[in-house]
Write a protein that holds these residues in place. Structure first.
Motif, PDB file in Angstrom:
ATOM      1  N   TYR A 561      22.662  -9.633 -18.564  1.00 40.23           N
ATOM      2  CA  TYR A 561      22.787 -10.914 -18.067  1.00 40.23           C
ATOM      3  C   TYR A 561      22.934 -11.120 -16.507  1.00 40.23           C
ATOM      4  N   VAL A 562      21.817 -10.238 -15.917  1.00 40.70           N
ATOM      5  CA  VAL A 562      21.652 -10.400 -14.645  1.00 40.70           C
ATOM      6  C   VAL A 562      21.491 -11.980 -14.036  1.00 40.70           C
ATOM      7  N   ASN A 563      20.903 -12.838 -14.943  1.00 41.34           N
ATOM      8  CA  ASN A 563      20.498 -14.047 -14.370  1.00 41.34           C
ATOM      9  C   ASN A 563      21.829 -15.067 -14.626  1.00 41.34           C
ATOM     10  N   ASP A 564      22.742 -14.601 -14.873  1.00 41.23           N
ATOM     11  CA  ASP A 564      23.975 -15.447 -15.019  1.00 41.23           C
ATOM     12  C   ASP A 564      24.715 -15.479 -13.501  1.00 41.23           C
ATOM     13  N   VAL A 565      24.823 -16.626 -13.115  1.00 44.11           N
ATOM     14  CA  VAL A 565      25.130 -16.863 -11.728  1.00 44.11           C
ATOM     15  C   VAL A 565      26.244 -17.823 -11.723  1.00 44.11           C
ATOM     16  N   ALA A 566      26.959 -17.758 -10.579  1.00 38.10           N
ATOM     17  CA  ALA A 566      27.923 -18.610 -10.076  1.00 38.10           C
ATOM     18  C   ALA A 566      27.590 -19.304  -8.478  1.00 38.10           C
ATOM     19  N   LYS A 567      27.734 -20.595  -8.313  1.00 34.11           N
ATOM     20  CA  LYS A 567      27.143 -20.964  -7.054  1.00 34.11           C
ATOM     21  C   LYS A 567      28.165 -21.764  -6.712  1.00 34.11           C
ATOM     22  N   ILE A 568      28.372 -21.962  -5.192  1.00 36.09           N
ATOM     23  CA  ILE A 568      29.539 -22.472  -4.524  1.00 36.09           C
ATOM     24  C   ILE A 568      28.780 -23.288  -3.247  1.00 36.09           C
ATOM     25  N   TYR A 569      28.717 -24.465  -3.603  1.00 38.89           N
ATOM     26  CA  TYR A 569      27.906 -25.253  -2.613  1.00 38.89           C
ATOM     27  C   TYR A 569      28.522 -25.580  -1.385  1.00 38.89           C
ATOM     28  N   SER A 570      29.958 -25.671  -1.249  1.00 33.94           N
ATOM     29  CA  SER A 570      30.738 -26.206  -0.174  1.00 33.94           C
ATOM     30  C   SER A 570      32.155 -25.688  -0.068  1.00 33.94           C
ATOM     31  N   ILE A 571      32.671 -25.288   1.016  1.00 32.56           N
ATOM     32  CA  ILE A 571      33.981 -24.922   1.054  1.00 32.56           C
ATOM     33  C   ILE A 571      34.640 -25.516   2.292  1.00 32.56           C
ATOM     34  N   THR A 572      35.754 -26.226   2.161  1.00 32.16           N
ATOM     35  CA  THR A 572      36.389 -27.111   3.201  1.00 32.16           C
ATOM     36  C   THR A 572      37.783 -26.589   3.222  1.00 32.16           C
ATOM     37  N   VAL A 573      38.379 -26.191   4.205  1.00 30.91           N
ATOM     38  CA  VAL A 573      39.508 -26.021   4.681  1.00 30.91           C
ATOM     39  C   VAL A 573      40.331 -26.996   5.782  1.00 30.91           C
TER      40      VAL A 573
END
Length: 1003
Positions: A561-573
Motif C-alpha cells: 500500500y505504498v501508494n496510499d497517501v495523506a495530503k495536507i494542503y494548508s495549515i493555519t494557526v
C-alpha cells in the motif's frame, strides 16, 4: 577399572563409595557379574549434574544460606551431593557475569550472550517467557474469548507484548524474589484513551489485595509513542501486575504494547541470556547485545553477524537474508528540491532507503528522470523572499508573501499566526518523523515530504509505519484590543486535507498540551475527499499538534500500500505567540494626546472605526470572536435570551413570555436552573459489558452555571488541584454534555469508569414556542403532546466543534412541557424512537416534563362559584379552573359571605304584585263594559228613530249628553228574550260596533 576409579566429574563429583569398592574387589574377568548387583542397587542414582540443578535456601536470621541440589524431575533419582554453605545473601555478580553454582563463583558470559549481573531483562517475545502468565476476567469472572475464538490474553509479538483488544480485564503477572531492594522498569505504548492501563505491585509483606491495596493501582499515563516507567521494589517476593481493560468494547481498541522489562535486585543470575536473532555480542562478559548492521544477519546466540550476498540479497539487521525483488514504482518516491540561488526548484525521484530492490533485471523499473527546473512557489503569508529562502517578517510588520514586509498603519496592529499553504521546505517550527512499534527501520526516515502546493505522507519502510508530522506552538497571544476580554477562545488551528487509500488506513490529529497526555481530537479512516477541519483552543498553554498517518495496522514484510497517501494542503494557526503577520487589524488607541499606541478594550467593547475608541456593545448582544471592528461585531442574542455583563455569551435568565391573541403566558423556570443528569437505559457490548450514556444539562441561570462531564481514565498527569479546577484534558463544560459510564461491578476496577466526554451544546441560541430556530428543528413528532392548552417551549443550542459527521457541529433541543402531576425537578426523557438521544448523530432531542415548566397563575386561571342564600347569608367561593396548568403567581381569593334575601320574600312580593295586577284588570274590564253598554243604548235609540220616520234625521250630535234624559231612555226600551245563539252573535256584533264607535269618538 583404574581409569574409572580415578575419574572425577568437573563439578567435583566422584562415583559413590559402594561402586568404588565393587570395582576394587571384582576381578577383571568377572567384572560384569560382580558389578551387576552394584548397578542394580544404584539404578536411581543421579550420576551427572544434568540430572539435577543447584538452588539456594532462604536466608536465615544470621544472613546465611545453603546450596542444595534439586533433581530436574522430583523423585527420579537419589544420591545427590550434600548441601554446602552458600554465598552471603547480599552477594551479587557484576553486569556481564553469572553465578556458576557448582563453584559458587562469578563467571563471565560467553560471547553471544549477555547478563545484567544482579538483574534480569526480557526483551525477546517470540513466546511467553517462563514465569509470566495471563489472567483474564469478564463480568462473570470467567475466561473471555475474543472474536477469533482465542482466550483473551497478552500475546507475544516478537519484539513486544500486545494486550487484548476486547473489553475483558486481562492481567499480565510475574513473580520475582529480590534479595535486596531494586526496581522494575519497562517500556510501554498506550495509544488509545478508550483503554484502562494500570500497574500494581504486591509485596510479600501484604497478606492479600484488600481495599487498601486496591488504592495502590497505578494508572499509567496515556502515550502515543514509547515511554519508560520505573518503580522501586522492596526485598522479598514481589508480584507484578500489568492490567488492561477496554473502557467500551463497541469498537476495536488499539492495544497496549509492552517491551524491555528489566528487574534489578535479584542478587545473582545463574545463567546468561543468549542474544536474540539479529543481534550479537562479540566479546565475553557483555551486558548487552548489539544489533547487526544492514545487509548482515545473525542467528540465536551469535557472537558476530554474517554478511549477505549484497548482489542478490538484503537484510535490515535481522535473522536471515532475503532475496532482492525487482524494483517497482513502490520503491521510489517524488520530492521537490529546495529553492536554489536562482529561485528555481525541480521534481526529483529518490529510492526508498534502505534500497532493497534490484535494477537492470527483467521487469525492474528505473528511476524516472528529474523534472524541469521551475520557479519556486511564493513565500507563505508573513514571510518575504530572501532568495533562495523565505524569511519571517520582523515584529510589527506584515507581508502577503509576495510584497516586502511593511509596518502596520497607525491605529492598527499585526495579526499574528501561521499560514502555511506553500510547501517548498518544511517550516522551522515543524518536524517530521517515522515510527514503527515492532522495529526501528524507519527511525531516521522522513515521515512527510513537501510537494509545492501540499505536504504528503512519505514512503516509510513498511506499510504499518506511523508517519508523523508535528507543529509546536509555545502559546497564544490575543490581539491587544481584546487581551482583557474574558474569552472562551484563545486561538484555533485549521487545516485542509484529503486521504486516498486502498487499505484500512487511518489519519489522526492529536493535541499535546504541556504536562498533559495526548488527546485524540480527530480520526479519519480510509479515503476521504478534500475537506477542512478546525480545532479551537480554550486554554492558553504551550501545545503541540500532531498529524499521524498509518497505511495499515497489519505488519507485513511485503509493501502493498505504498501508494496510499495523506495530503495536507494548508495549515493555519491564529494568535500564535511566535507567529508572523500577514495583515493588520484595527485597534483602539490610547486617550492620551498625540499617542498612537494600541490599548486593550474593556470586556464587551468593540472598536469604533471612525474614532478608534472602545464602545460597549448594546444590551443583550454578545461580542462575536474573530469579528471585524465596528458595531457589527456585536451580535444580537436570540429570542428570550440575554447577554452576560462581559457580552461574552448569551444565556437564559429562566424567564419566558408568550402572547397568543389577547392571552399572555408568563413562565419562571428558576426551579429548573440547577444542572440535571439523564442516564438512559443500559446497553451491552457484544461481550456483555454493560454501559450507559449520561447527559448533563444546564438549562438556564446565572453566567457560568454550566454542566460538566469528566473522564477518570488516564488522568494521572493532572494534579488534584488541576482536576478540581477542570484543567484536565478530558473535562468538558458546556450547557449540555455527554459521558459514557461503565459500572464498577464485574470490571475488576475500584470505581466506575467515565470516558468519552463530548460537548453537545456550548452556545445558547434562544427559546421559543416555534419548532425551528437558526436552522435547527425541534421535531415535535418525537414527543406527542396530549394537551395544547399550554404550548411546549423549545430551548435551542449549538456546539461550535465540528465533527467528521457533523460539519456544522452538533446541536440540541430541550423541550419543556408543563405537567402539574410531575415534581419541580420533573422527568427528563429522550425520544423512544432514538434511545441515544439523537436520530441522526448530530441533533439531540430531550423532553423535560415538570410542574416547573407551567406558566405563572393569573386571574384567568380561577372562577367564582356562588352558594345558596340561606338564612339571609350567601357564600362566594373561588376555585381553580381544571385541569390546573399553572404554578405560583396570584393566589386564590379568600372565601366571602354576603347578606341576601330569601325565597319567601320574593314569593310574597310576587303574590302582591299579582293580586294588584288582577284587581286592576278587573276594574278596567268593568269600567269599559259599563261604558260599552251606554254606547250600545244610544245606538239602539238612533236605529229605532230611523225606522219610524223611514229616514235618518240629521242630528246635531250623535251622542247624548251625559245625564240628559237618561231615565226616560231607560223607560222606553223594551227587551225580548233571545236564544243563546242569537245572544252570542249579538254580543260579537256589539263588540265590533262598540269598538268602531269608540274609535270614531276618540278621533
Amino acid at each position: 577399572r583404574k581409569e574409572f576409579t580415578q575419574m572425577t566429574h568437573p563439578s567435583g563429583w566422584r562415583p559413590p563409595p559402594l561402586i568404588m569398592t565393587c570395582l576394587q574387589t571384582c576381578h577383571w574377568s568377572m567384572l560384569a557379574p560382580c558389578l551387576a548387583p552394584c548397578m542394580i542397587s544404584y539404578a536411581d542414582v543421579c550420576f551427572w549434574q544434568t540430572d539435577y540443578y543447584y538452588e539456594y535456601t532462604e536466608c536465615d536470621s544470621t544472613g546465611s544460606r545453603w546450596r542444595v541440589a534439586i533433581p530436574q524431575t522430583p523423585g527420579t533419582c537419589s544420591g545427590l551431593p550434600e548441601p554446602v554453605h552458600g554465598t552471603e545473601c547480599t552477594f551479587s555478580c557484576k553486569a556481564g557475569e553469572f553465578l556458576e553454582m557448582s563453584a559458587q563463583q562469578c563467571t563471565q558470559c560467553a560471547a553471544g550472550s549477555y547478563s545484567l549481573g544482579s538483574g534480569i531483562r526480557f526483551d525477546q517475545w517470540d513466546s511467553m517467557p517462563v514465569g509470566f502468565s495471563s489472567m483474564a476476567t469478564s463480568m462473570e469472572n470467567d475466561p473471555h474469548r475474543d472474536e477469533s475464538g482465542g482466550i483473551s490474553a497478552w500475546l507475544p509479538q516478537g519484539n513486544y507484548l500486545e494486550s487484548n483488544r476486547d473489553e475483558c480485564t486481562v492481567s499480565l503477572i510475574y513473580a520475582v524474589h529480590l534479595k535486596k531492594q531494586g526496581y522494575v522498569s519497562f517500556d510501554y505504548q498506550y495509544p488509545d484513551n478508550n483503554l484502562e492501563f494500570e500497574f500494581f505491585i504486591q509485596n510479600d509483606q501484604c497478606q492479600e489485595m484488600d481495599q487498601s491495596a486496591e488504592n495502590k493501582w497505578l494508572k499509567l499515563t496515556h502515550h502515543g509513542e514509547w515511554a519508560t516507567h520505573t518503580v522501586n521494589l522492596k526485598s522479598g517476593t514481589n508480584i507484578l501486575y500489568w492490567r488492561t481493560g477496554s473502557v467500551l468494547g463497541t469498537k476495536m481498541v488499539k492495544p497496549v504494547l509492552l517491551k524491555n522489562i528489566q528487574i534489578e535486585g535479584v542478587a545473582y543470575t545463574s545463567e546468561c541470556f543468549p542474544c536474540k536473532p539479529g543481534t550479537f555480542s562479540r566479546v565475553p562478559g557483555s551486558s548487552t547485545c548489539e544489533p547487526c548492521p544492514r545487509d548482515t544477519f545473525s542467528d540465536h546466540g551469535a557472537s558476530s553477524c554474517t554478511p549477505c550476498n549484497i548482489a542478490t540479497q538484503y537484510s535490515k539487521g535481522s535473522a536471515a537474508c532475503k532475496e532482492r525483488p525487482p524494483c517497482s514504482k513502490k520503491d521510489y518516491f517524488q520530492i521537490h528540491t529546495p529553492c536554489d540561488p536562482d529561485g528555481k526548484t525541480q521534481i526529483m525521484h529518490k529510492w526508498i532507503e534502505p534500497k532493497i530492490c534490484l535494477e537492470g533485471v527483467p521487469g525492474a523499473e528505473t528511476l524516472p528522470q528529474s523534472g524541469e527546473r521551475e520557479p519556486c512557489p511564493q513565500c507563505n503569508p508573513g514571510f518575504y523572499n530572501d532568495t533562495p529562502t523565505c524569511s519571517p517578517c520582523p515584529p510589527e510588520t506584515y507581508s502577503d508573501g509576495i510584497k516586502p514586509c511593511e509596518r502596520c498603519p497607525a491605529g492598527t496592529e499585526p495579526i499574528l499566526g501561521y499560514e502555511y499553504k506553500w510547501w517548498n521546505v518544511l517550516p522551522s517550527n515543524m518536524k517530521t518523523s517515522c515510527f514503527n512499534v515492532g522495529n526501528s527501520k524507519c527511525d531516521r526516515m522522513k515521515g512527510w515530504e513537501v510537494a509545492r502546493d501540499h505536504i504528503h505522507s512519505g514512503a516509510g519502510s513498511s506499510d504499518n509505519d506511523y508517519l508523523i508530522l508535528n507543529i509546536h506552538v509555545p502559546g497564544f497571544k490575543l490581539p491587544t484590543s481584546v487581551s482583557s476580554q474574558s474569552l472562551t477562545e484563545f486561538g484555533r488551528i485549521t487545516f485542509e486535507f484529503e486521504t486516498m487509500c486502498t487499505a484500512d488506513c487511518e489519519f489522526y490529529f492529536m493535541m499535546v498540551r504541556k504536562s498533559l497526555c495526548d488527546v485524540f481530537v480527530f480520526t479519519m479512516q480510509k479515503t476521504n475527499k478534500r475537506q477542512t477541519y478546525t480545532h479551537v483552543m480554550t486554554k492558553n498553554a504551550s501545545v503541540s499538534y500532531t498529524w499521524t498517518f498509518q497505511r495499515t495496522n497489519q505488519p507485513s514484510a511485503v509493501r502493498r500500500y505504498v501508494n496510499d497517501v495523506a495530503k495536507i494542503y494548508s495549515i493555519t494557526v491564529t494568535n500564535a505567540l511566535d507567529g508572523v503577520s500577514s495583515g493588520c487589524q484595527a485597534c483602539a488607541l490610547s486617550t492620551l494626546p498625540s499617542s498612537s499606541a494600541c490599548v486593550p478594550c474593556p470586556p464587551g467593547h468593540y472598536i469604533d472605526t471612525h474614532s478608534s475608541k472602545c464602545v460597549e456593545c448594546p444590551p443583550n448582544t454578545y461580542l462575536a470572536p474573530h469579528s471585524a471592528a465596528g458595531p457589527d461585531a456585536c451580535q444580537p442574542c436570540g429570542p428570550s435570551s440575554k447577554s452576560d455583563k462581559d457580552h461574552r455569551q448569551c444565556y437564559s435568565d429562566c424567564q419566558f413570555t408568550h402572547t397568543d391573541g389577547n392571552v399572555t403566558l408568563t413562565f419562571n423556570f428558576s426551579l429548573l436552573e440547577s444542572a440535571v443528569s439523564l442516564m438512559n437505559s443500559p446497553k451491552f457490548t457484544s461481550k456483555g459489558t454493560k454501559y450507559f450514556h449520561v447527559f448533563n444539562i444546564s438549562l438556564c441561570g446565572e453566567q457560568g452555571r454550566l454542566a460538566m462531564c469528566t473522564d477518570n481514565v488516564t488522568d494521572l498527569s493532572v494534579s488534584n488541584s488541576g482536576r478540581e479546577n477542570d484543567e484536565g484534558p478530558s473535562a468538558v463544560k458546556s450547557f449540555i454534555c455527554q459521558s459514557t459510564i461503565i459500572p464498577a461491578s464485574g470490571r475488576g476496577f475500584h470505581t466506575a469508569l467515565s470516558s468519552q466526554s463530548i460537548n453537545l451544546a456550548d452556545t445558547f441560541l434562544g427559546a421559543t414556542v416555534d419548532d425551528s430556530l437558526a436552522g435547527i428543528k425541534a421535531s415535535p413528532e418525537l414527543f406527542p403532546q396530549t394537551s395544547k392548552k399550554v404550548p411546549d417551549i423549545n430551548f435551542f443550542y449549538r456546539s461550535l466543534e465540528a465533527t467528521s459527521s457533523c460539519e456544522s457541529g452538533r446541536s440540541a433541543v430541550v423541550t419543556l412541557r408543563c405537567n402539574p402531576d410531575k415534581s419541580a425537578n420533573g422527568q427528563l426523557l429522550v425520544p423512544s424512537l432514538c434511545s441515544e438521544g439523537t436520530c441522526d448523530g448530530c441533533t439531540f432531542h430531550f423532553l423535560w416534563e415538570s410542574s416547573g415548566a407551567c406558566p405563572i397563575c393569573t386571574e384567568r386561571d380561577y372562577h367564582l362559584i356562588e352558594g345558596v342564600c340561606k338564612g339571609g347569608h350567601q357564600d362566594m367561593l373561588y376555585v381553580w379552573t381544571e385541569p390546573k396548568q399553572c404554578i405560583g403567581g396570584v393566589a386564590l381569593p379568600e372565601k366571602k359571605t354576603l347578606p341576601c334575601e330569601g325565597m319567601e320574600y320574593w314569593i310574597r312580593f310576587g303574590a302582591g304584585i299579582g293580586t294588584f295586577t288582577a284587581v286592576l284588570l278587573i276594574s278596567l274590564t268593568c269600567y269599559f263594559w259599563k261604558k260599552n253598554k251606554r254606547l250600545e243604548y244610544k245606538y239602539s235609540r238612533l236605529v229605532m228613530s230611523a225606522n219610524k220616520e223611514c229616514e235618518m234625521p240629521a242630528a246635531d250630535s250623535c251622542a247624548v249628553m251625559e245625564g240628559e234624559n237618561e231615565g226616560e231612555m231607560d223607560d222606553d226600551v223594551v227587551y225580548s228574550k233571545p236564544s243563546l245563539f242569537r245572544k252570542l252573535k249579538a254580543i260579537a256584533s256589539k263588540v265590533r260596533v262598540s269598538f268602531t264607535i269608540t274609535n270614531r269618538i276618540l278621533m
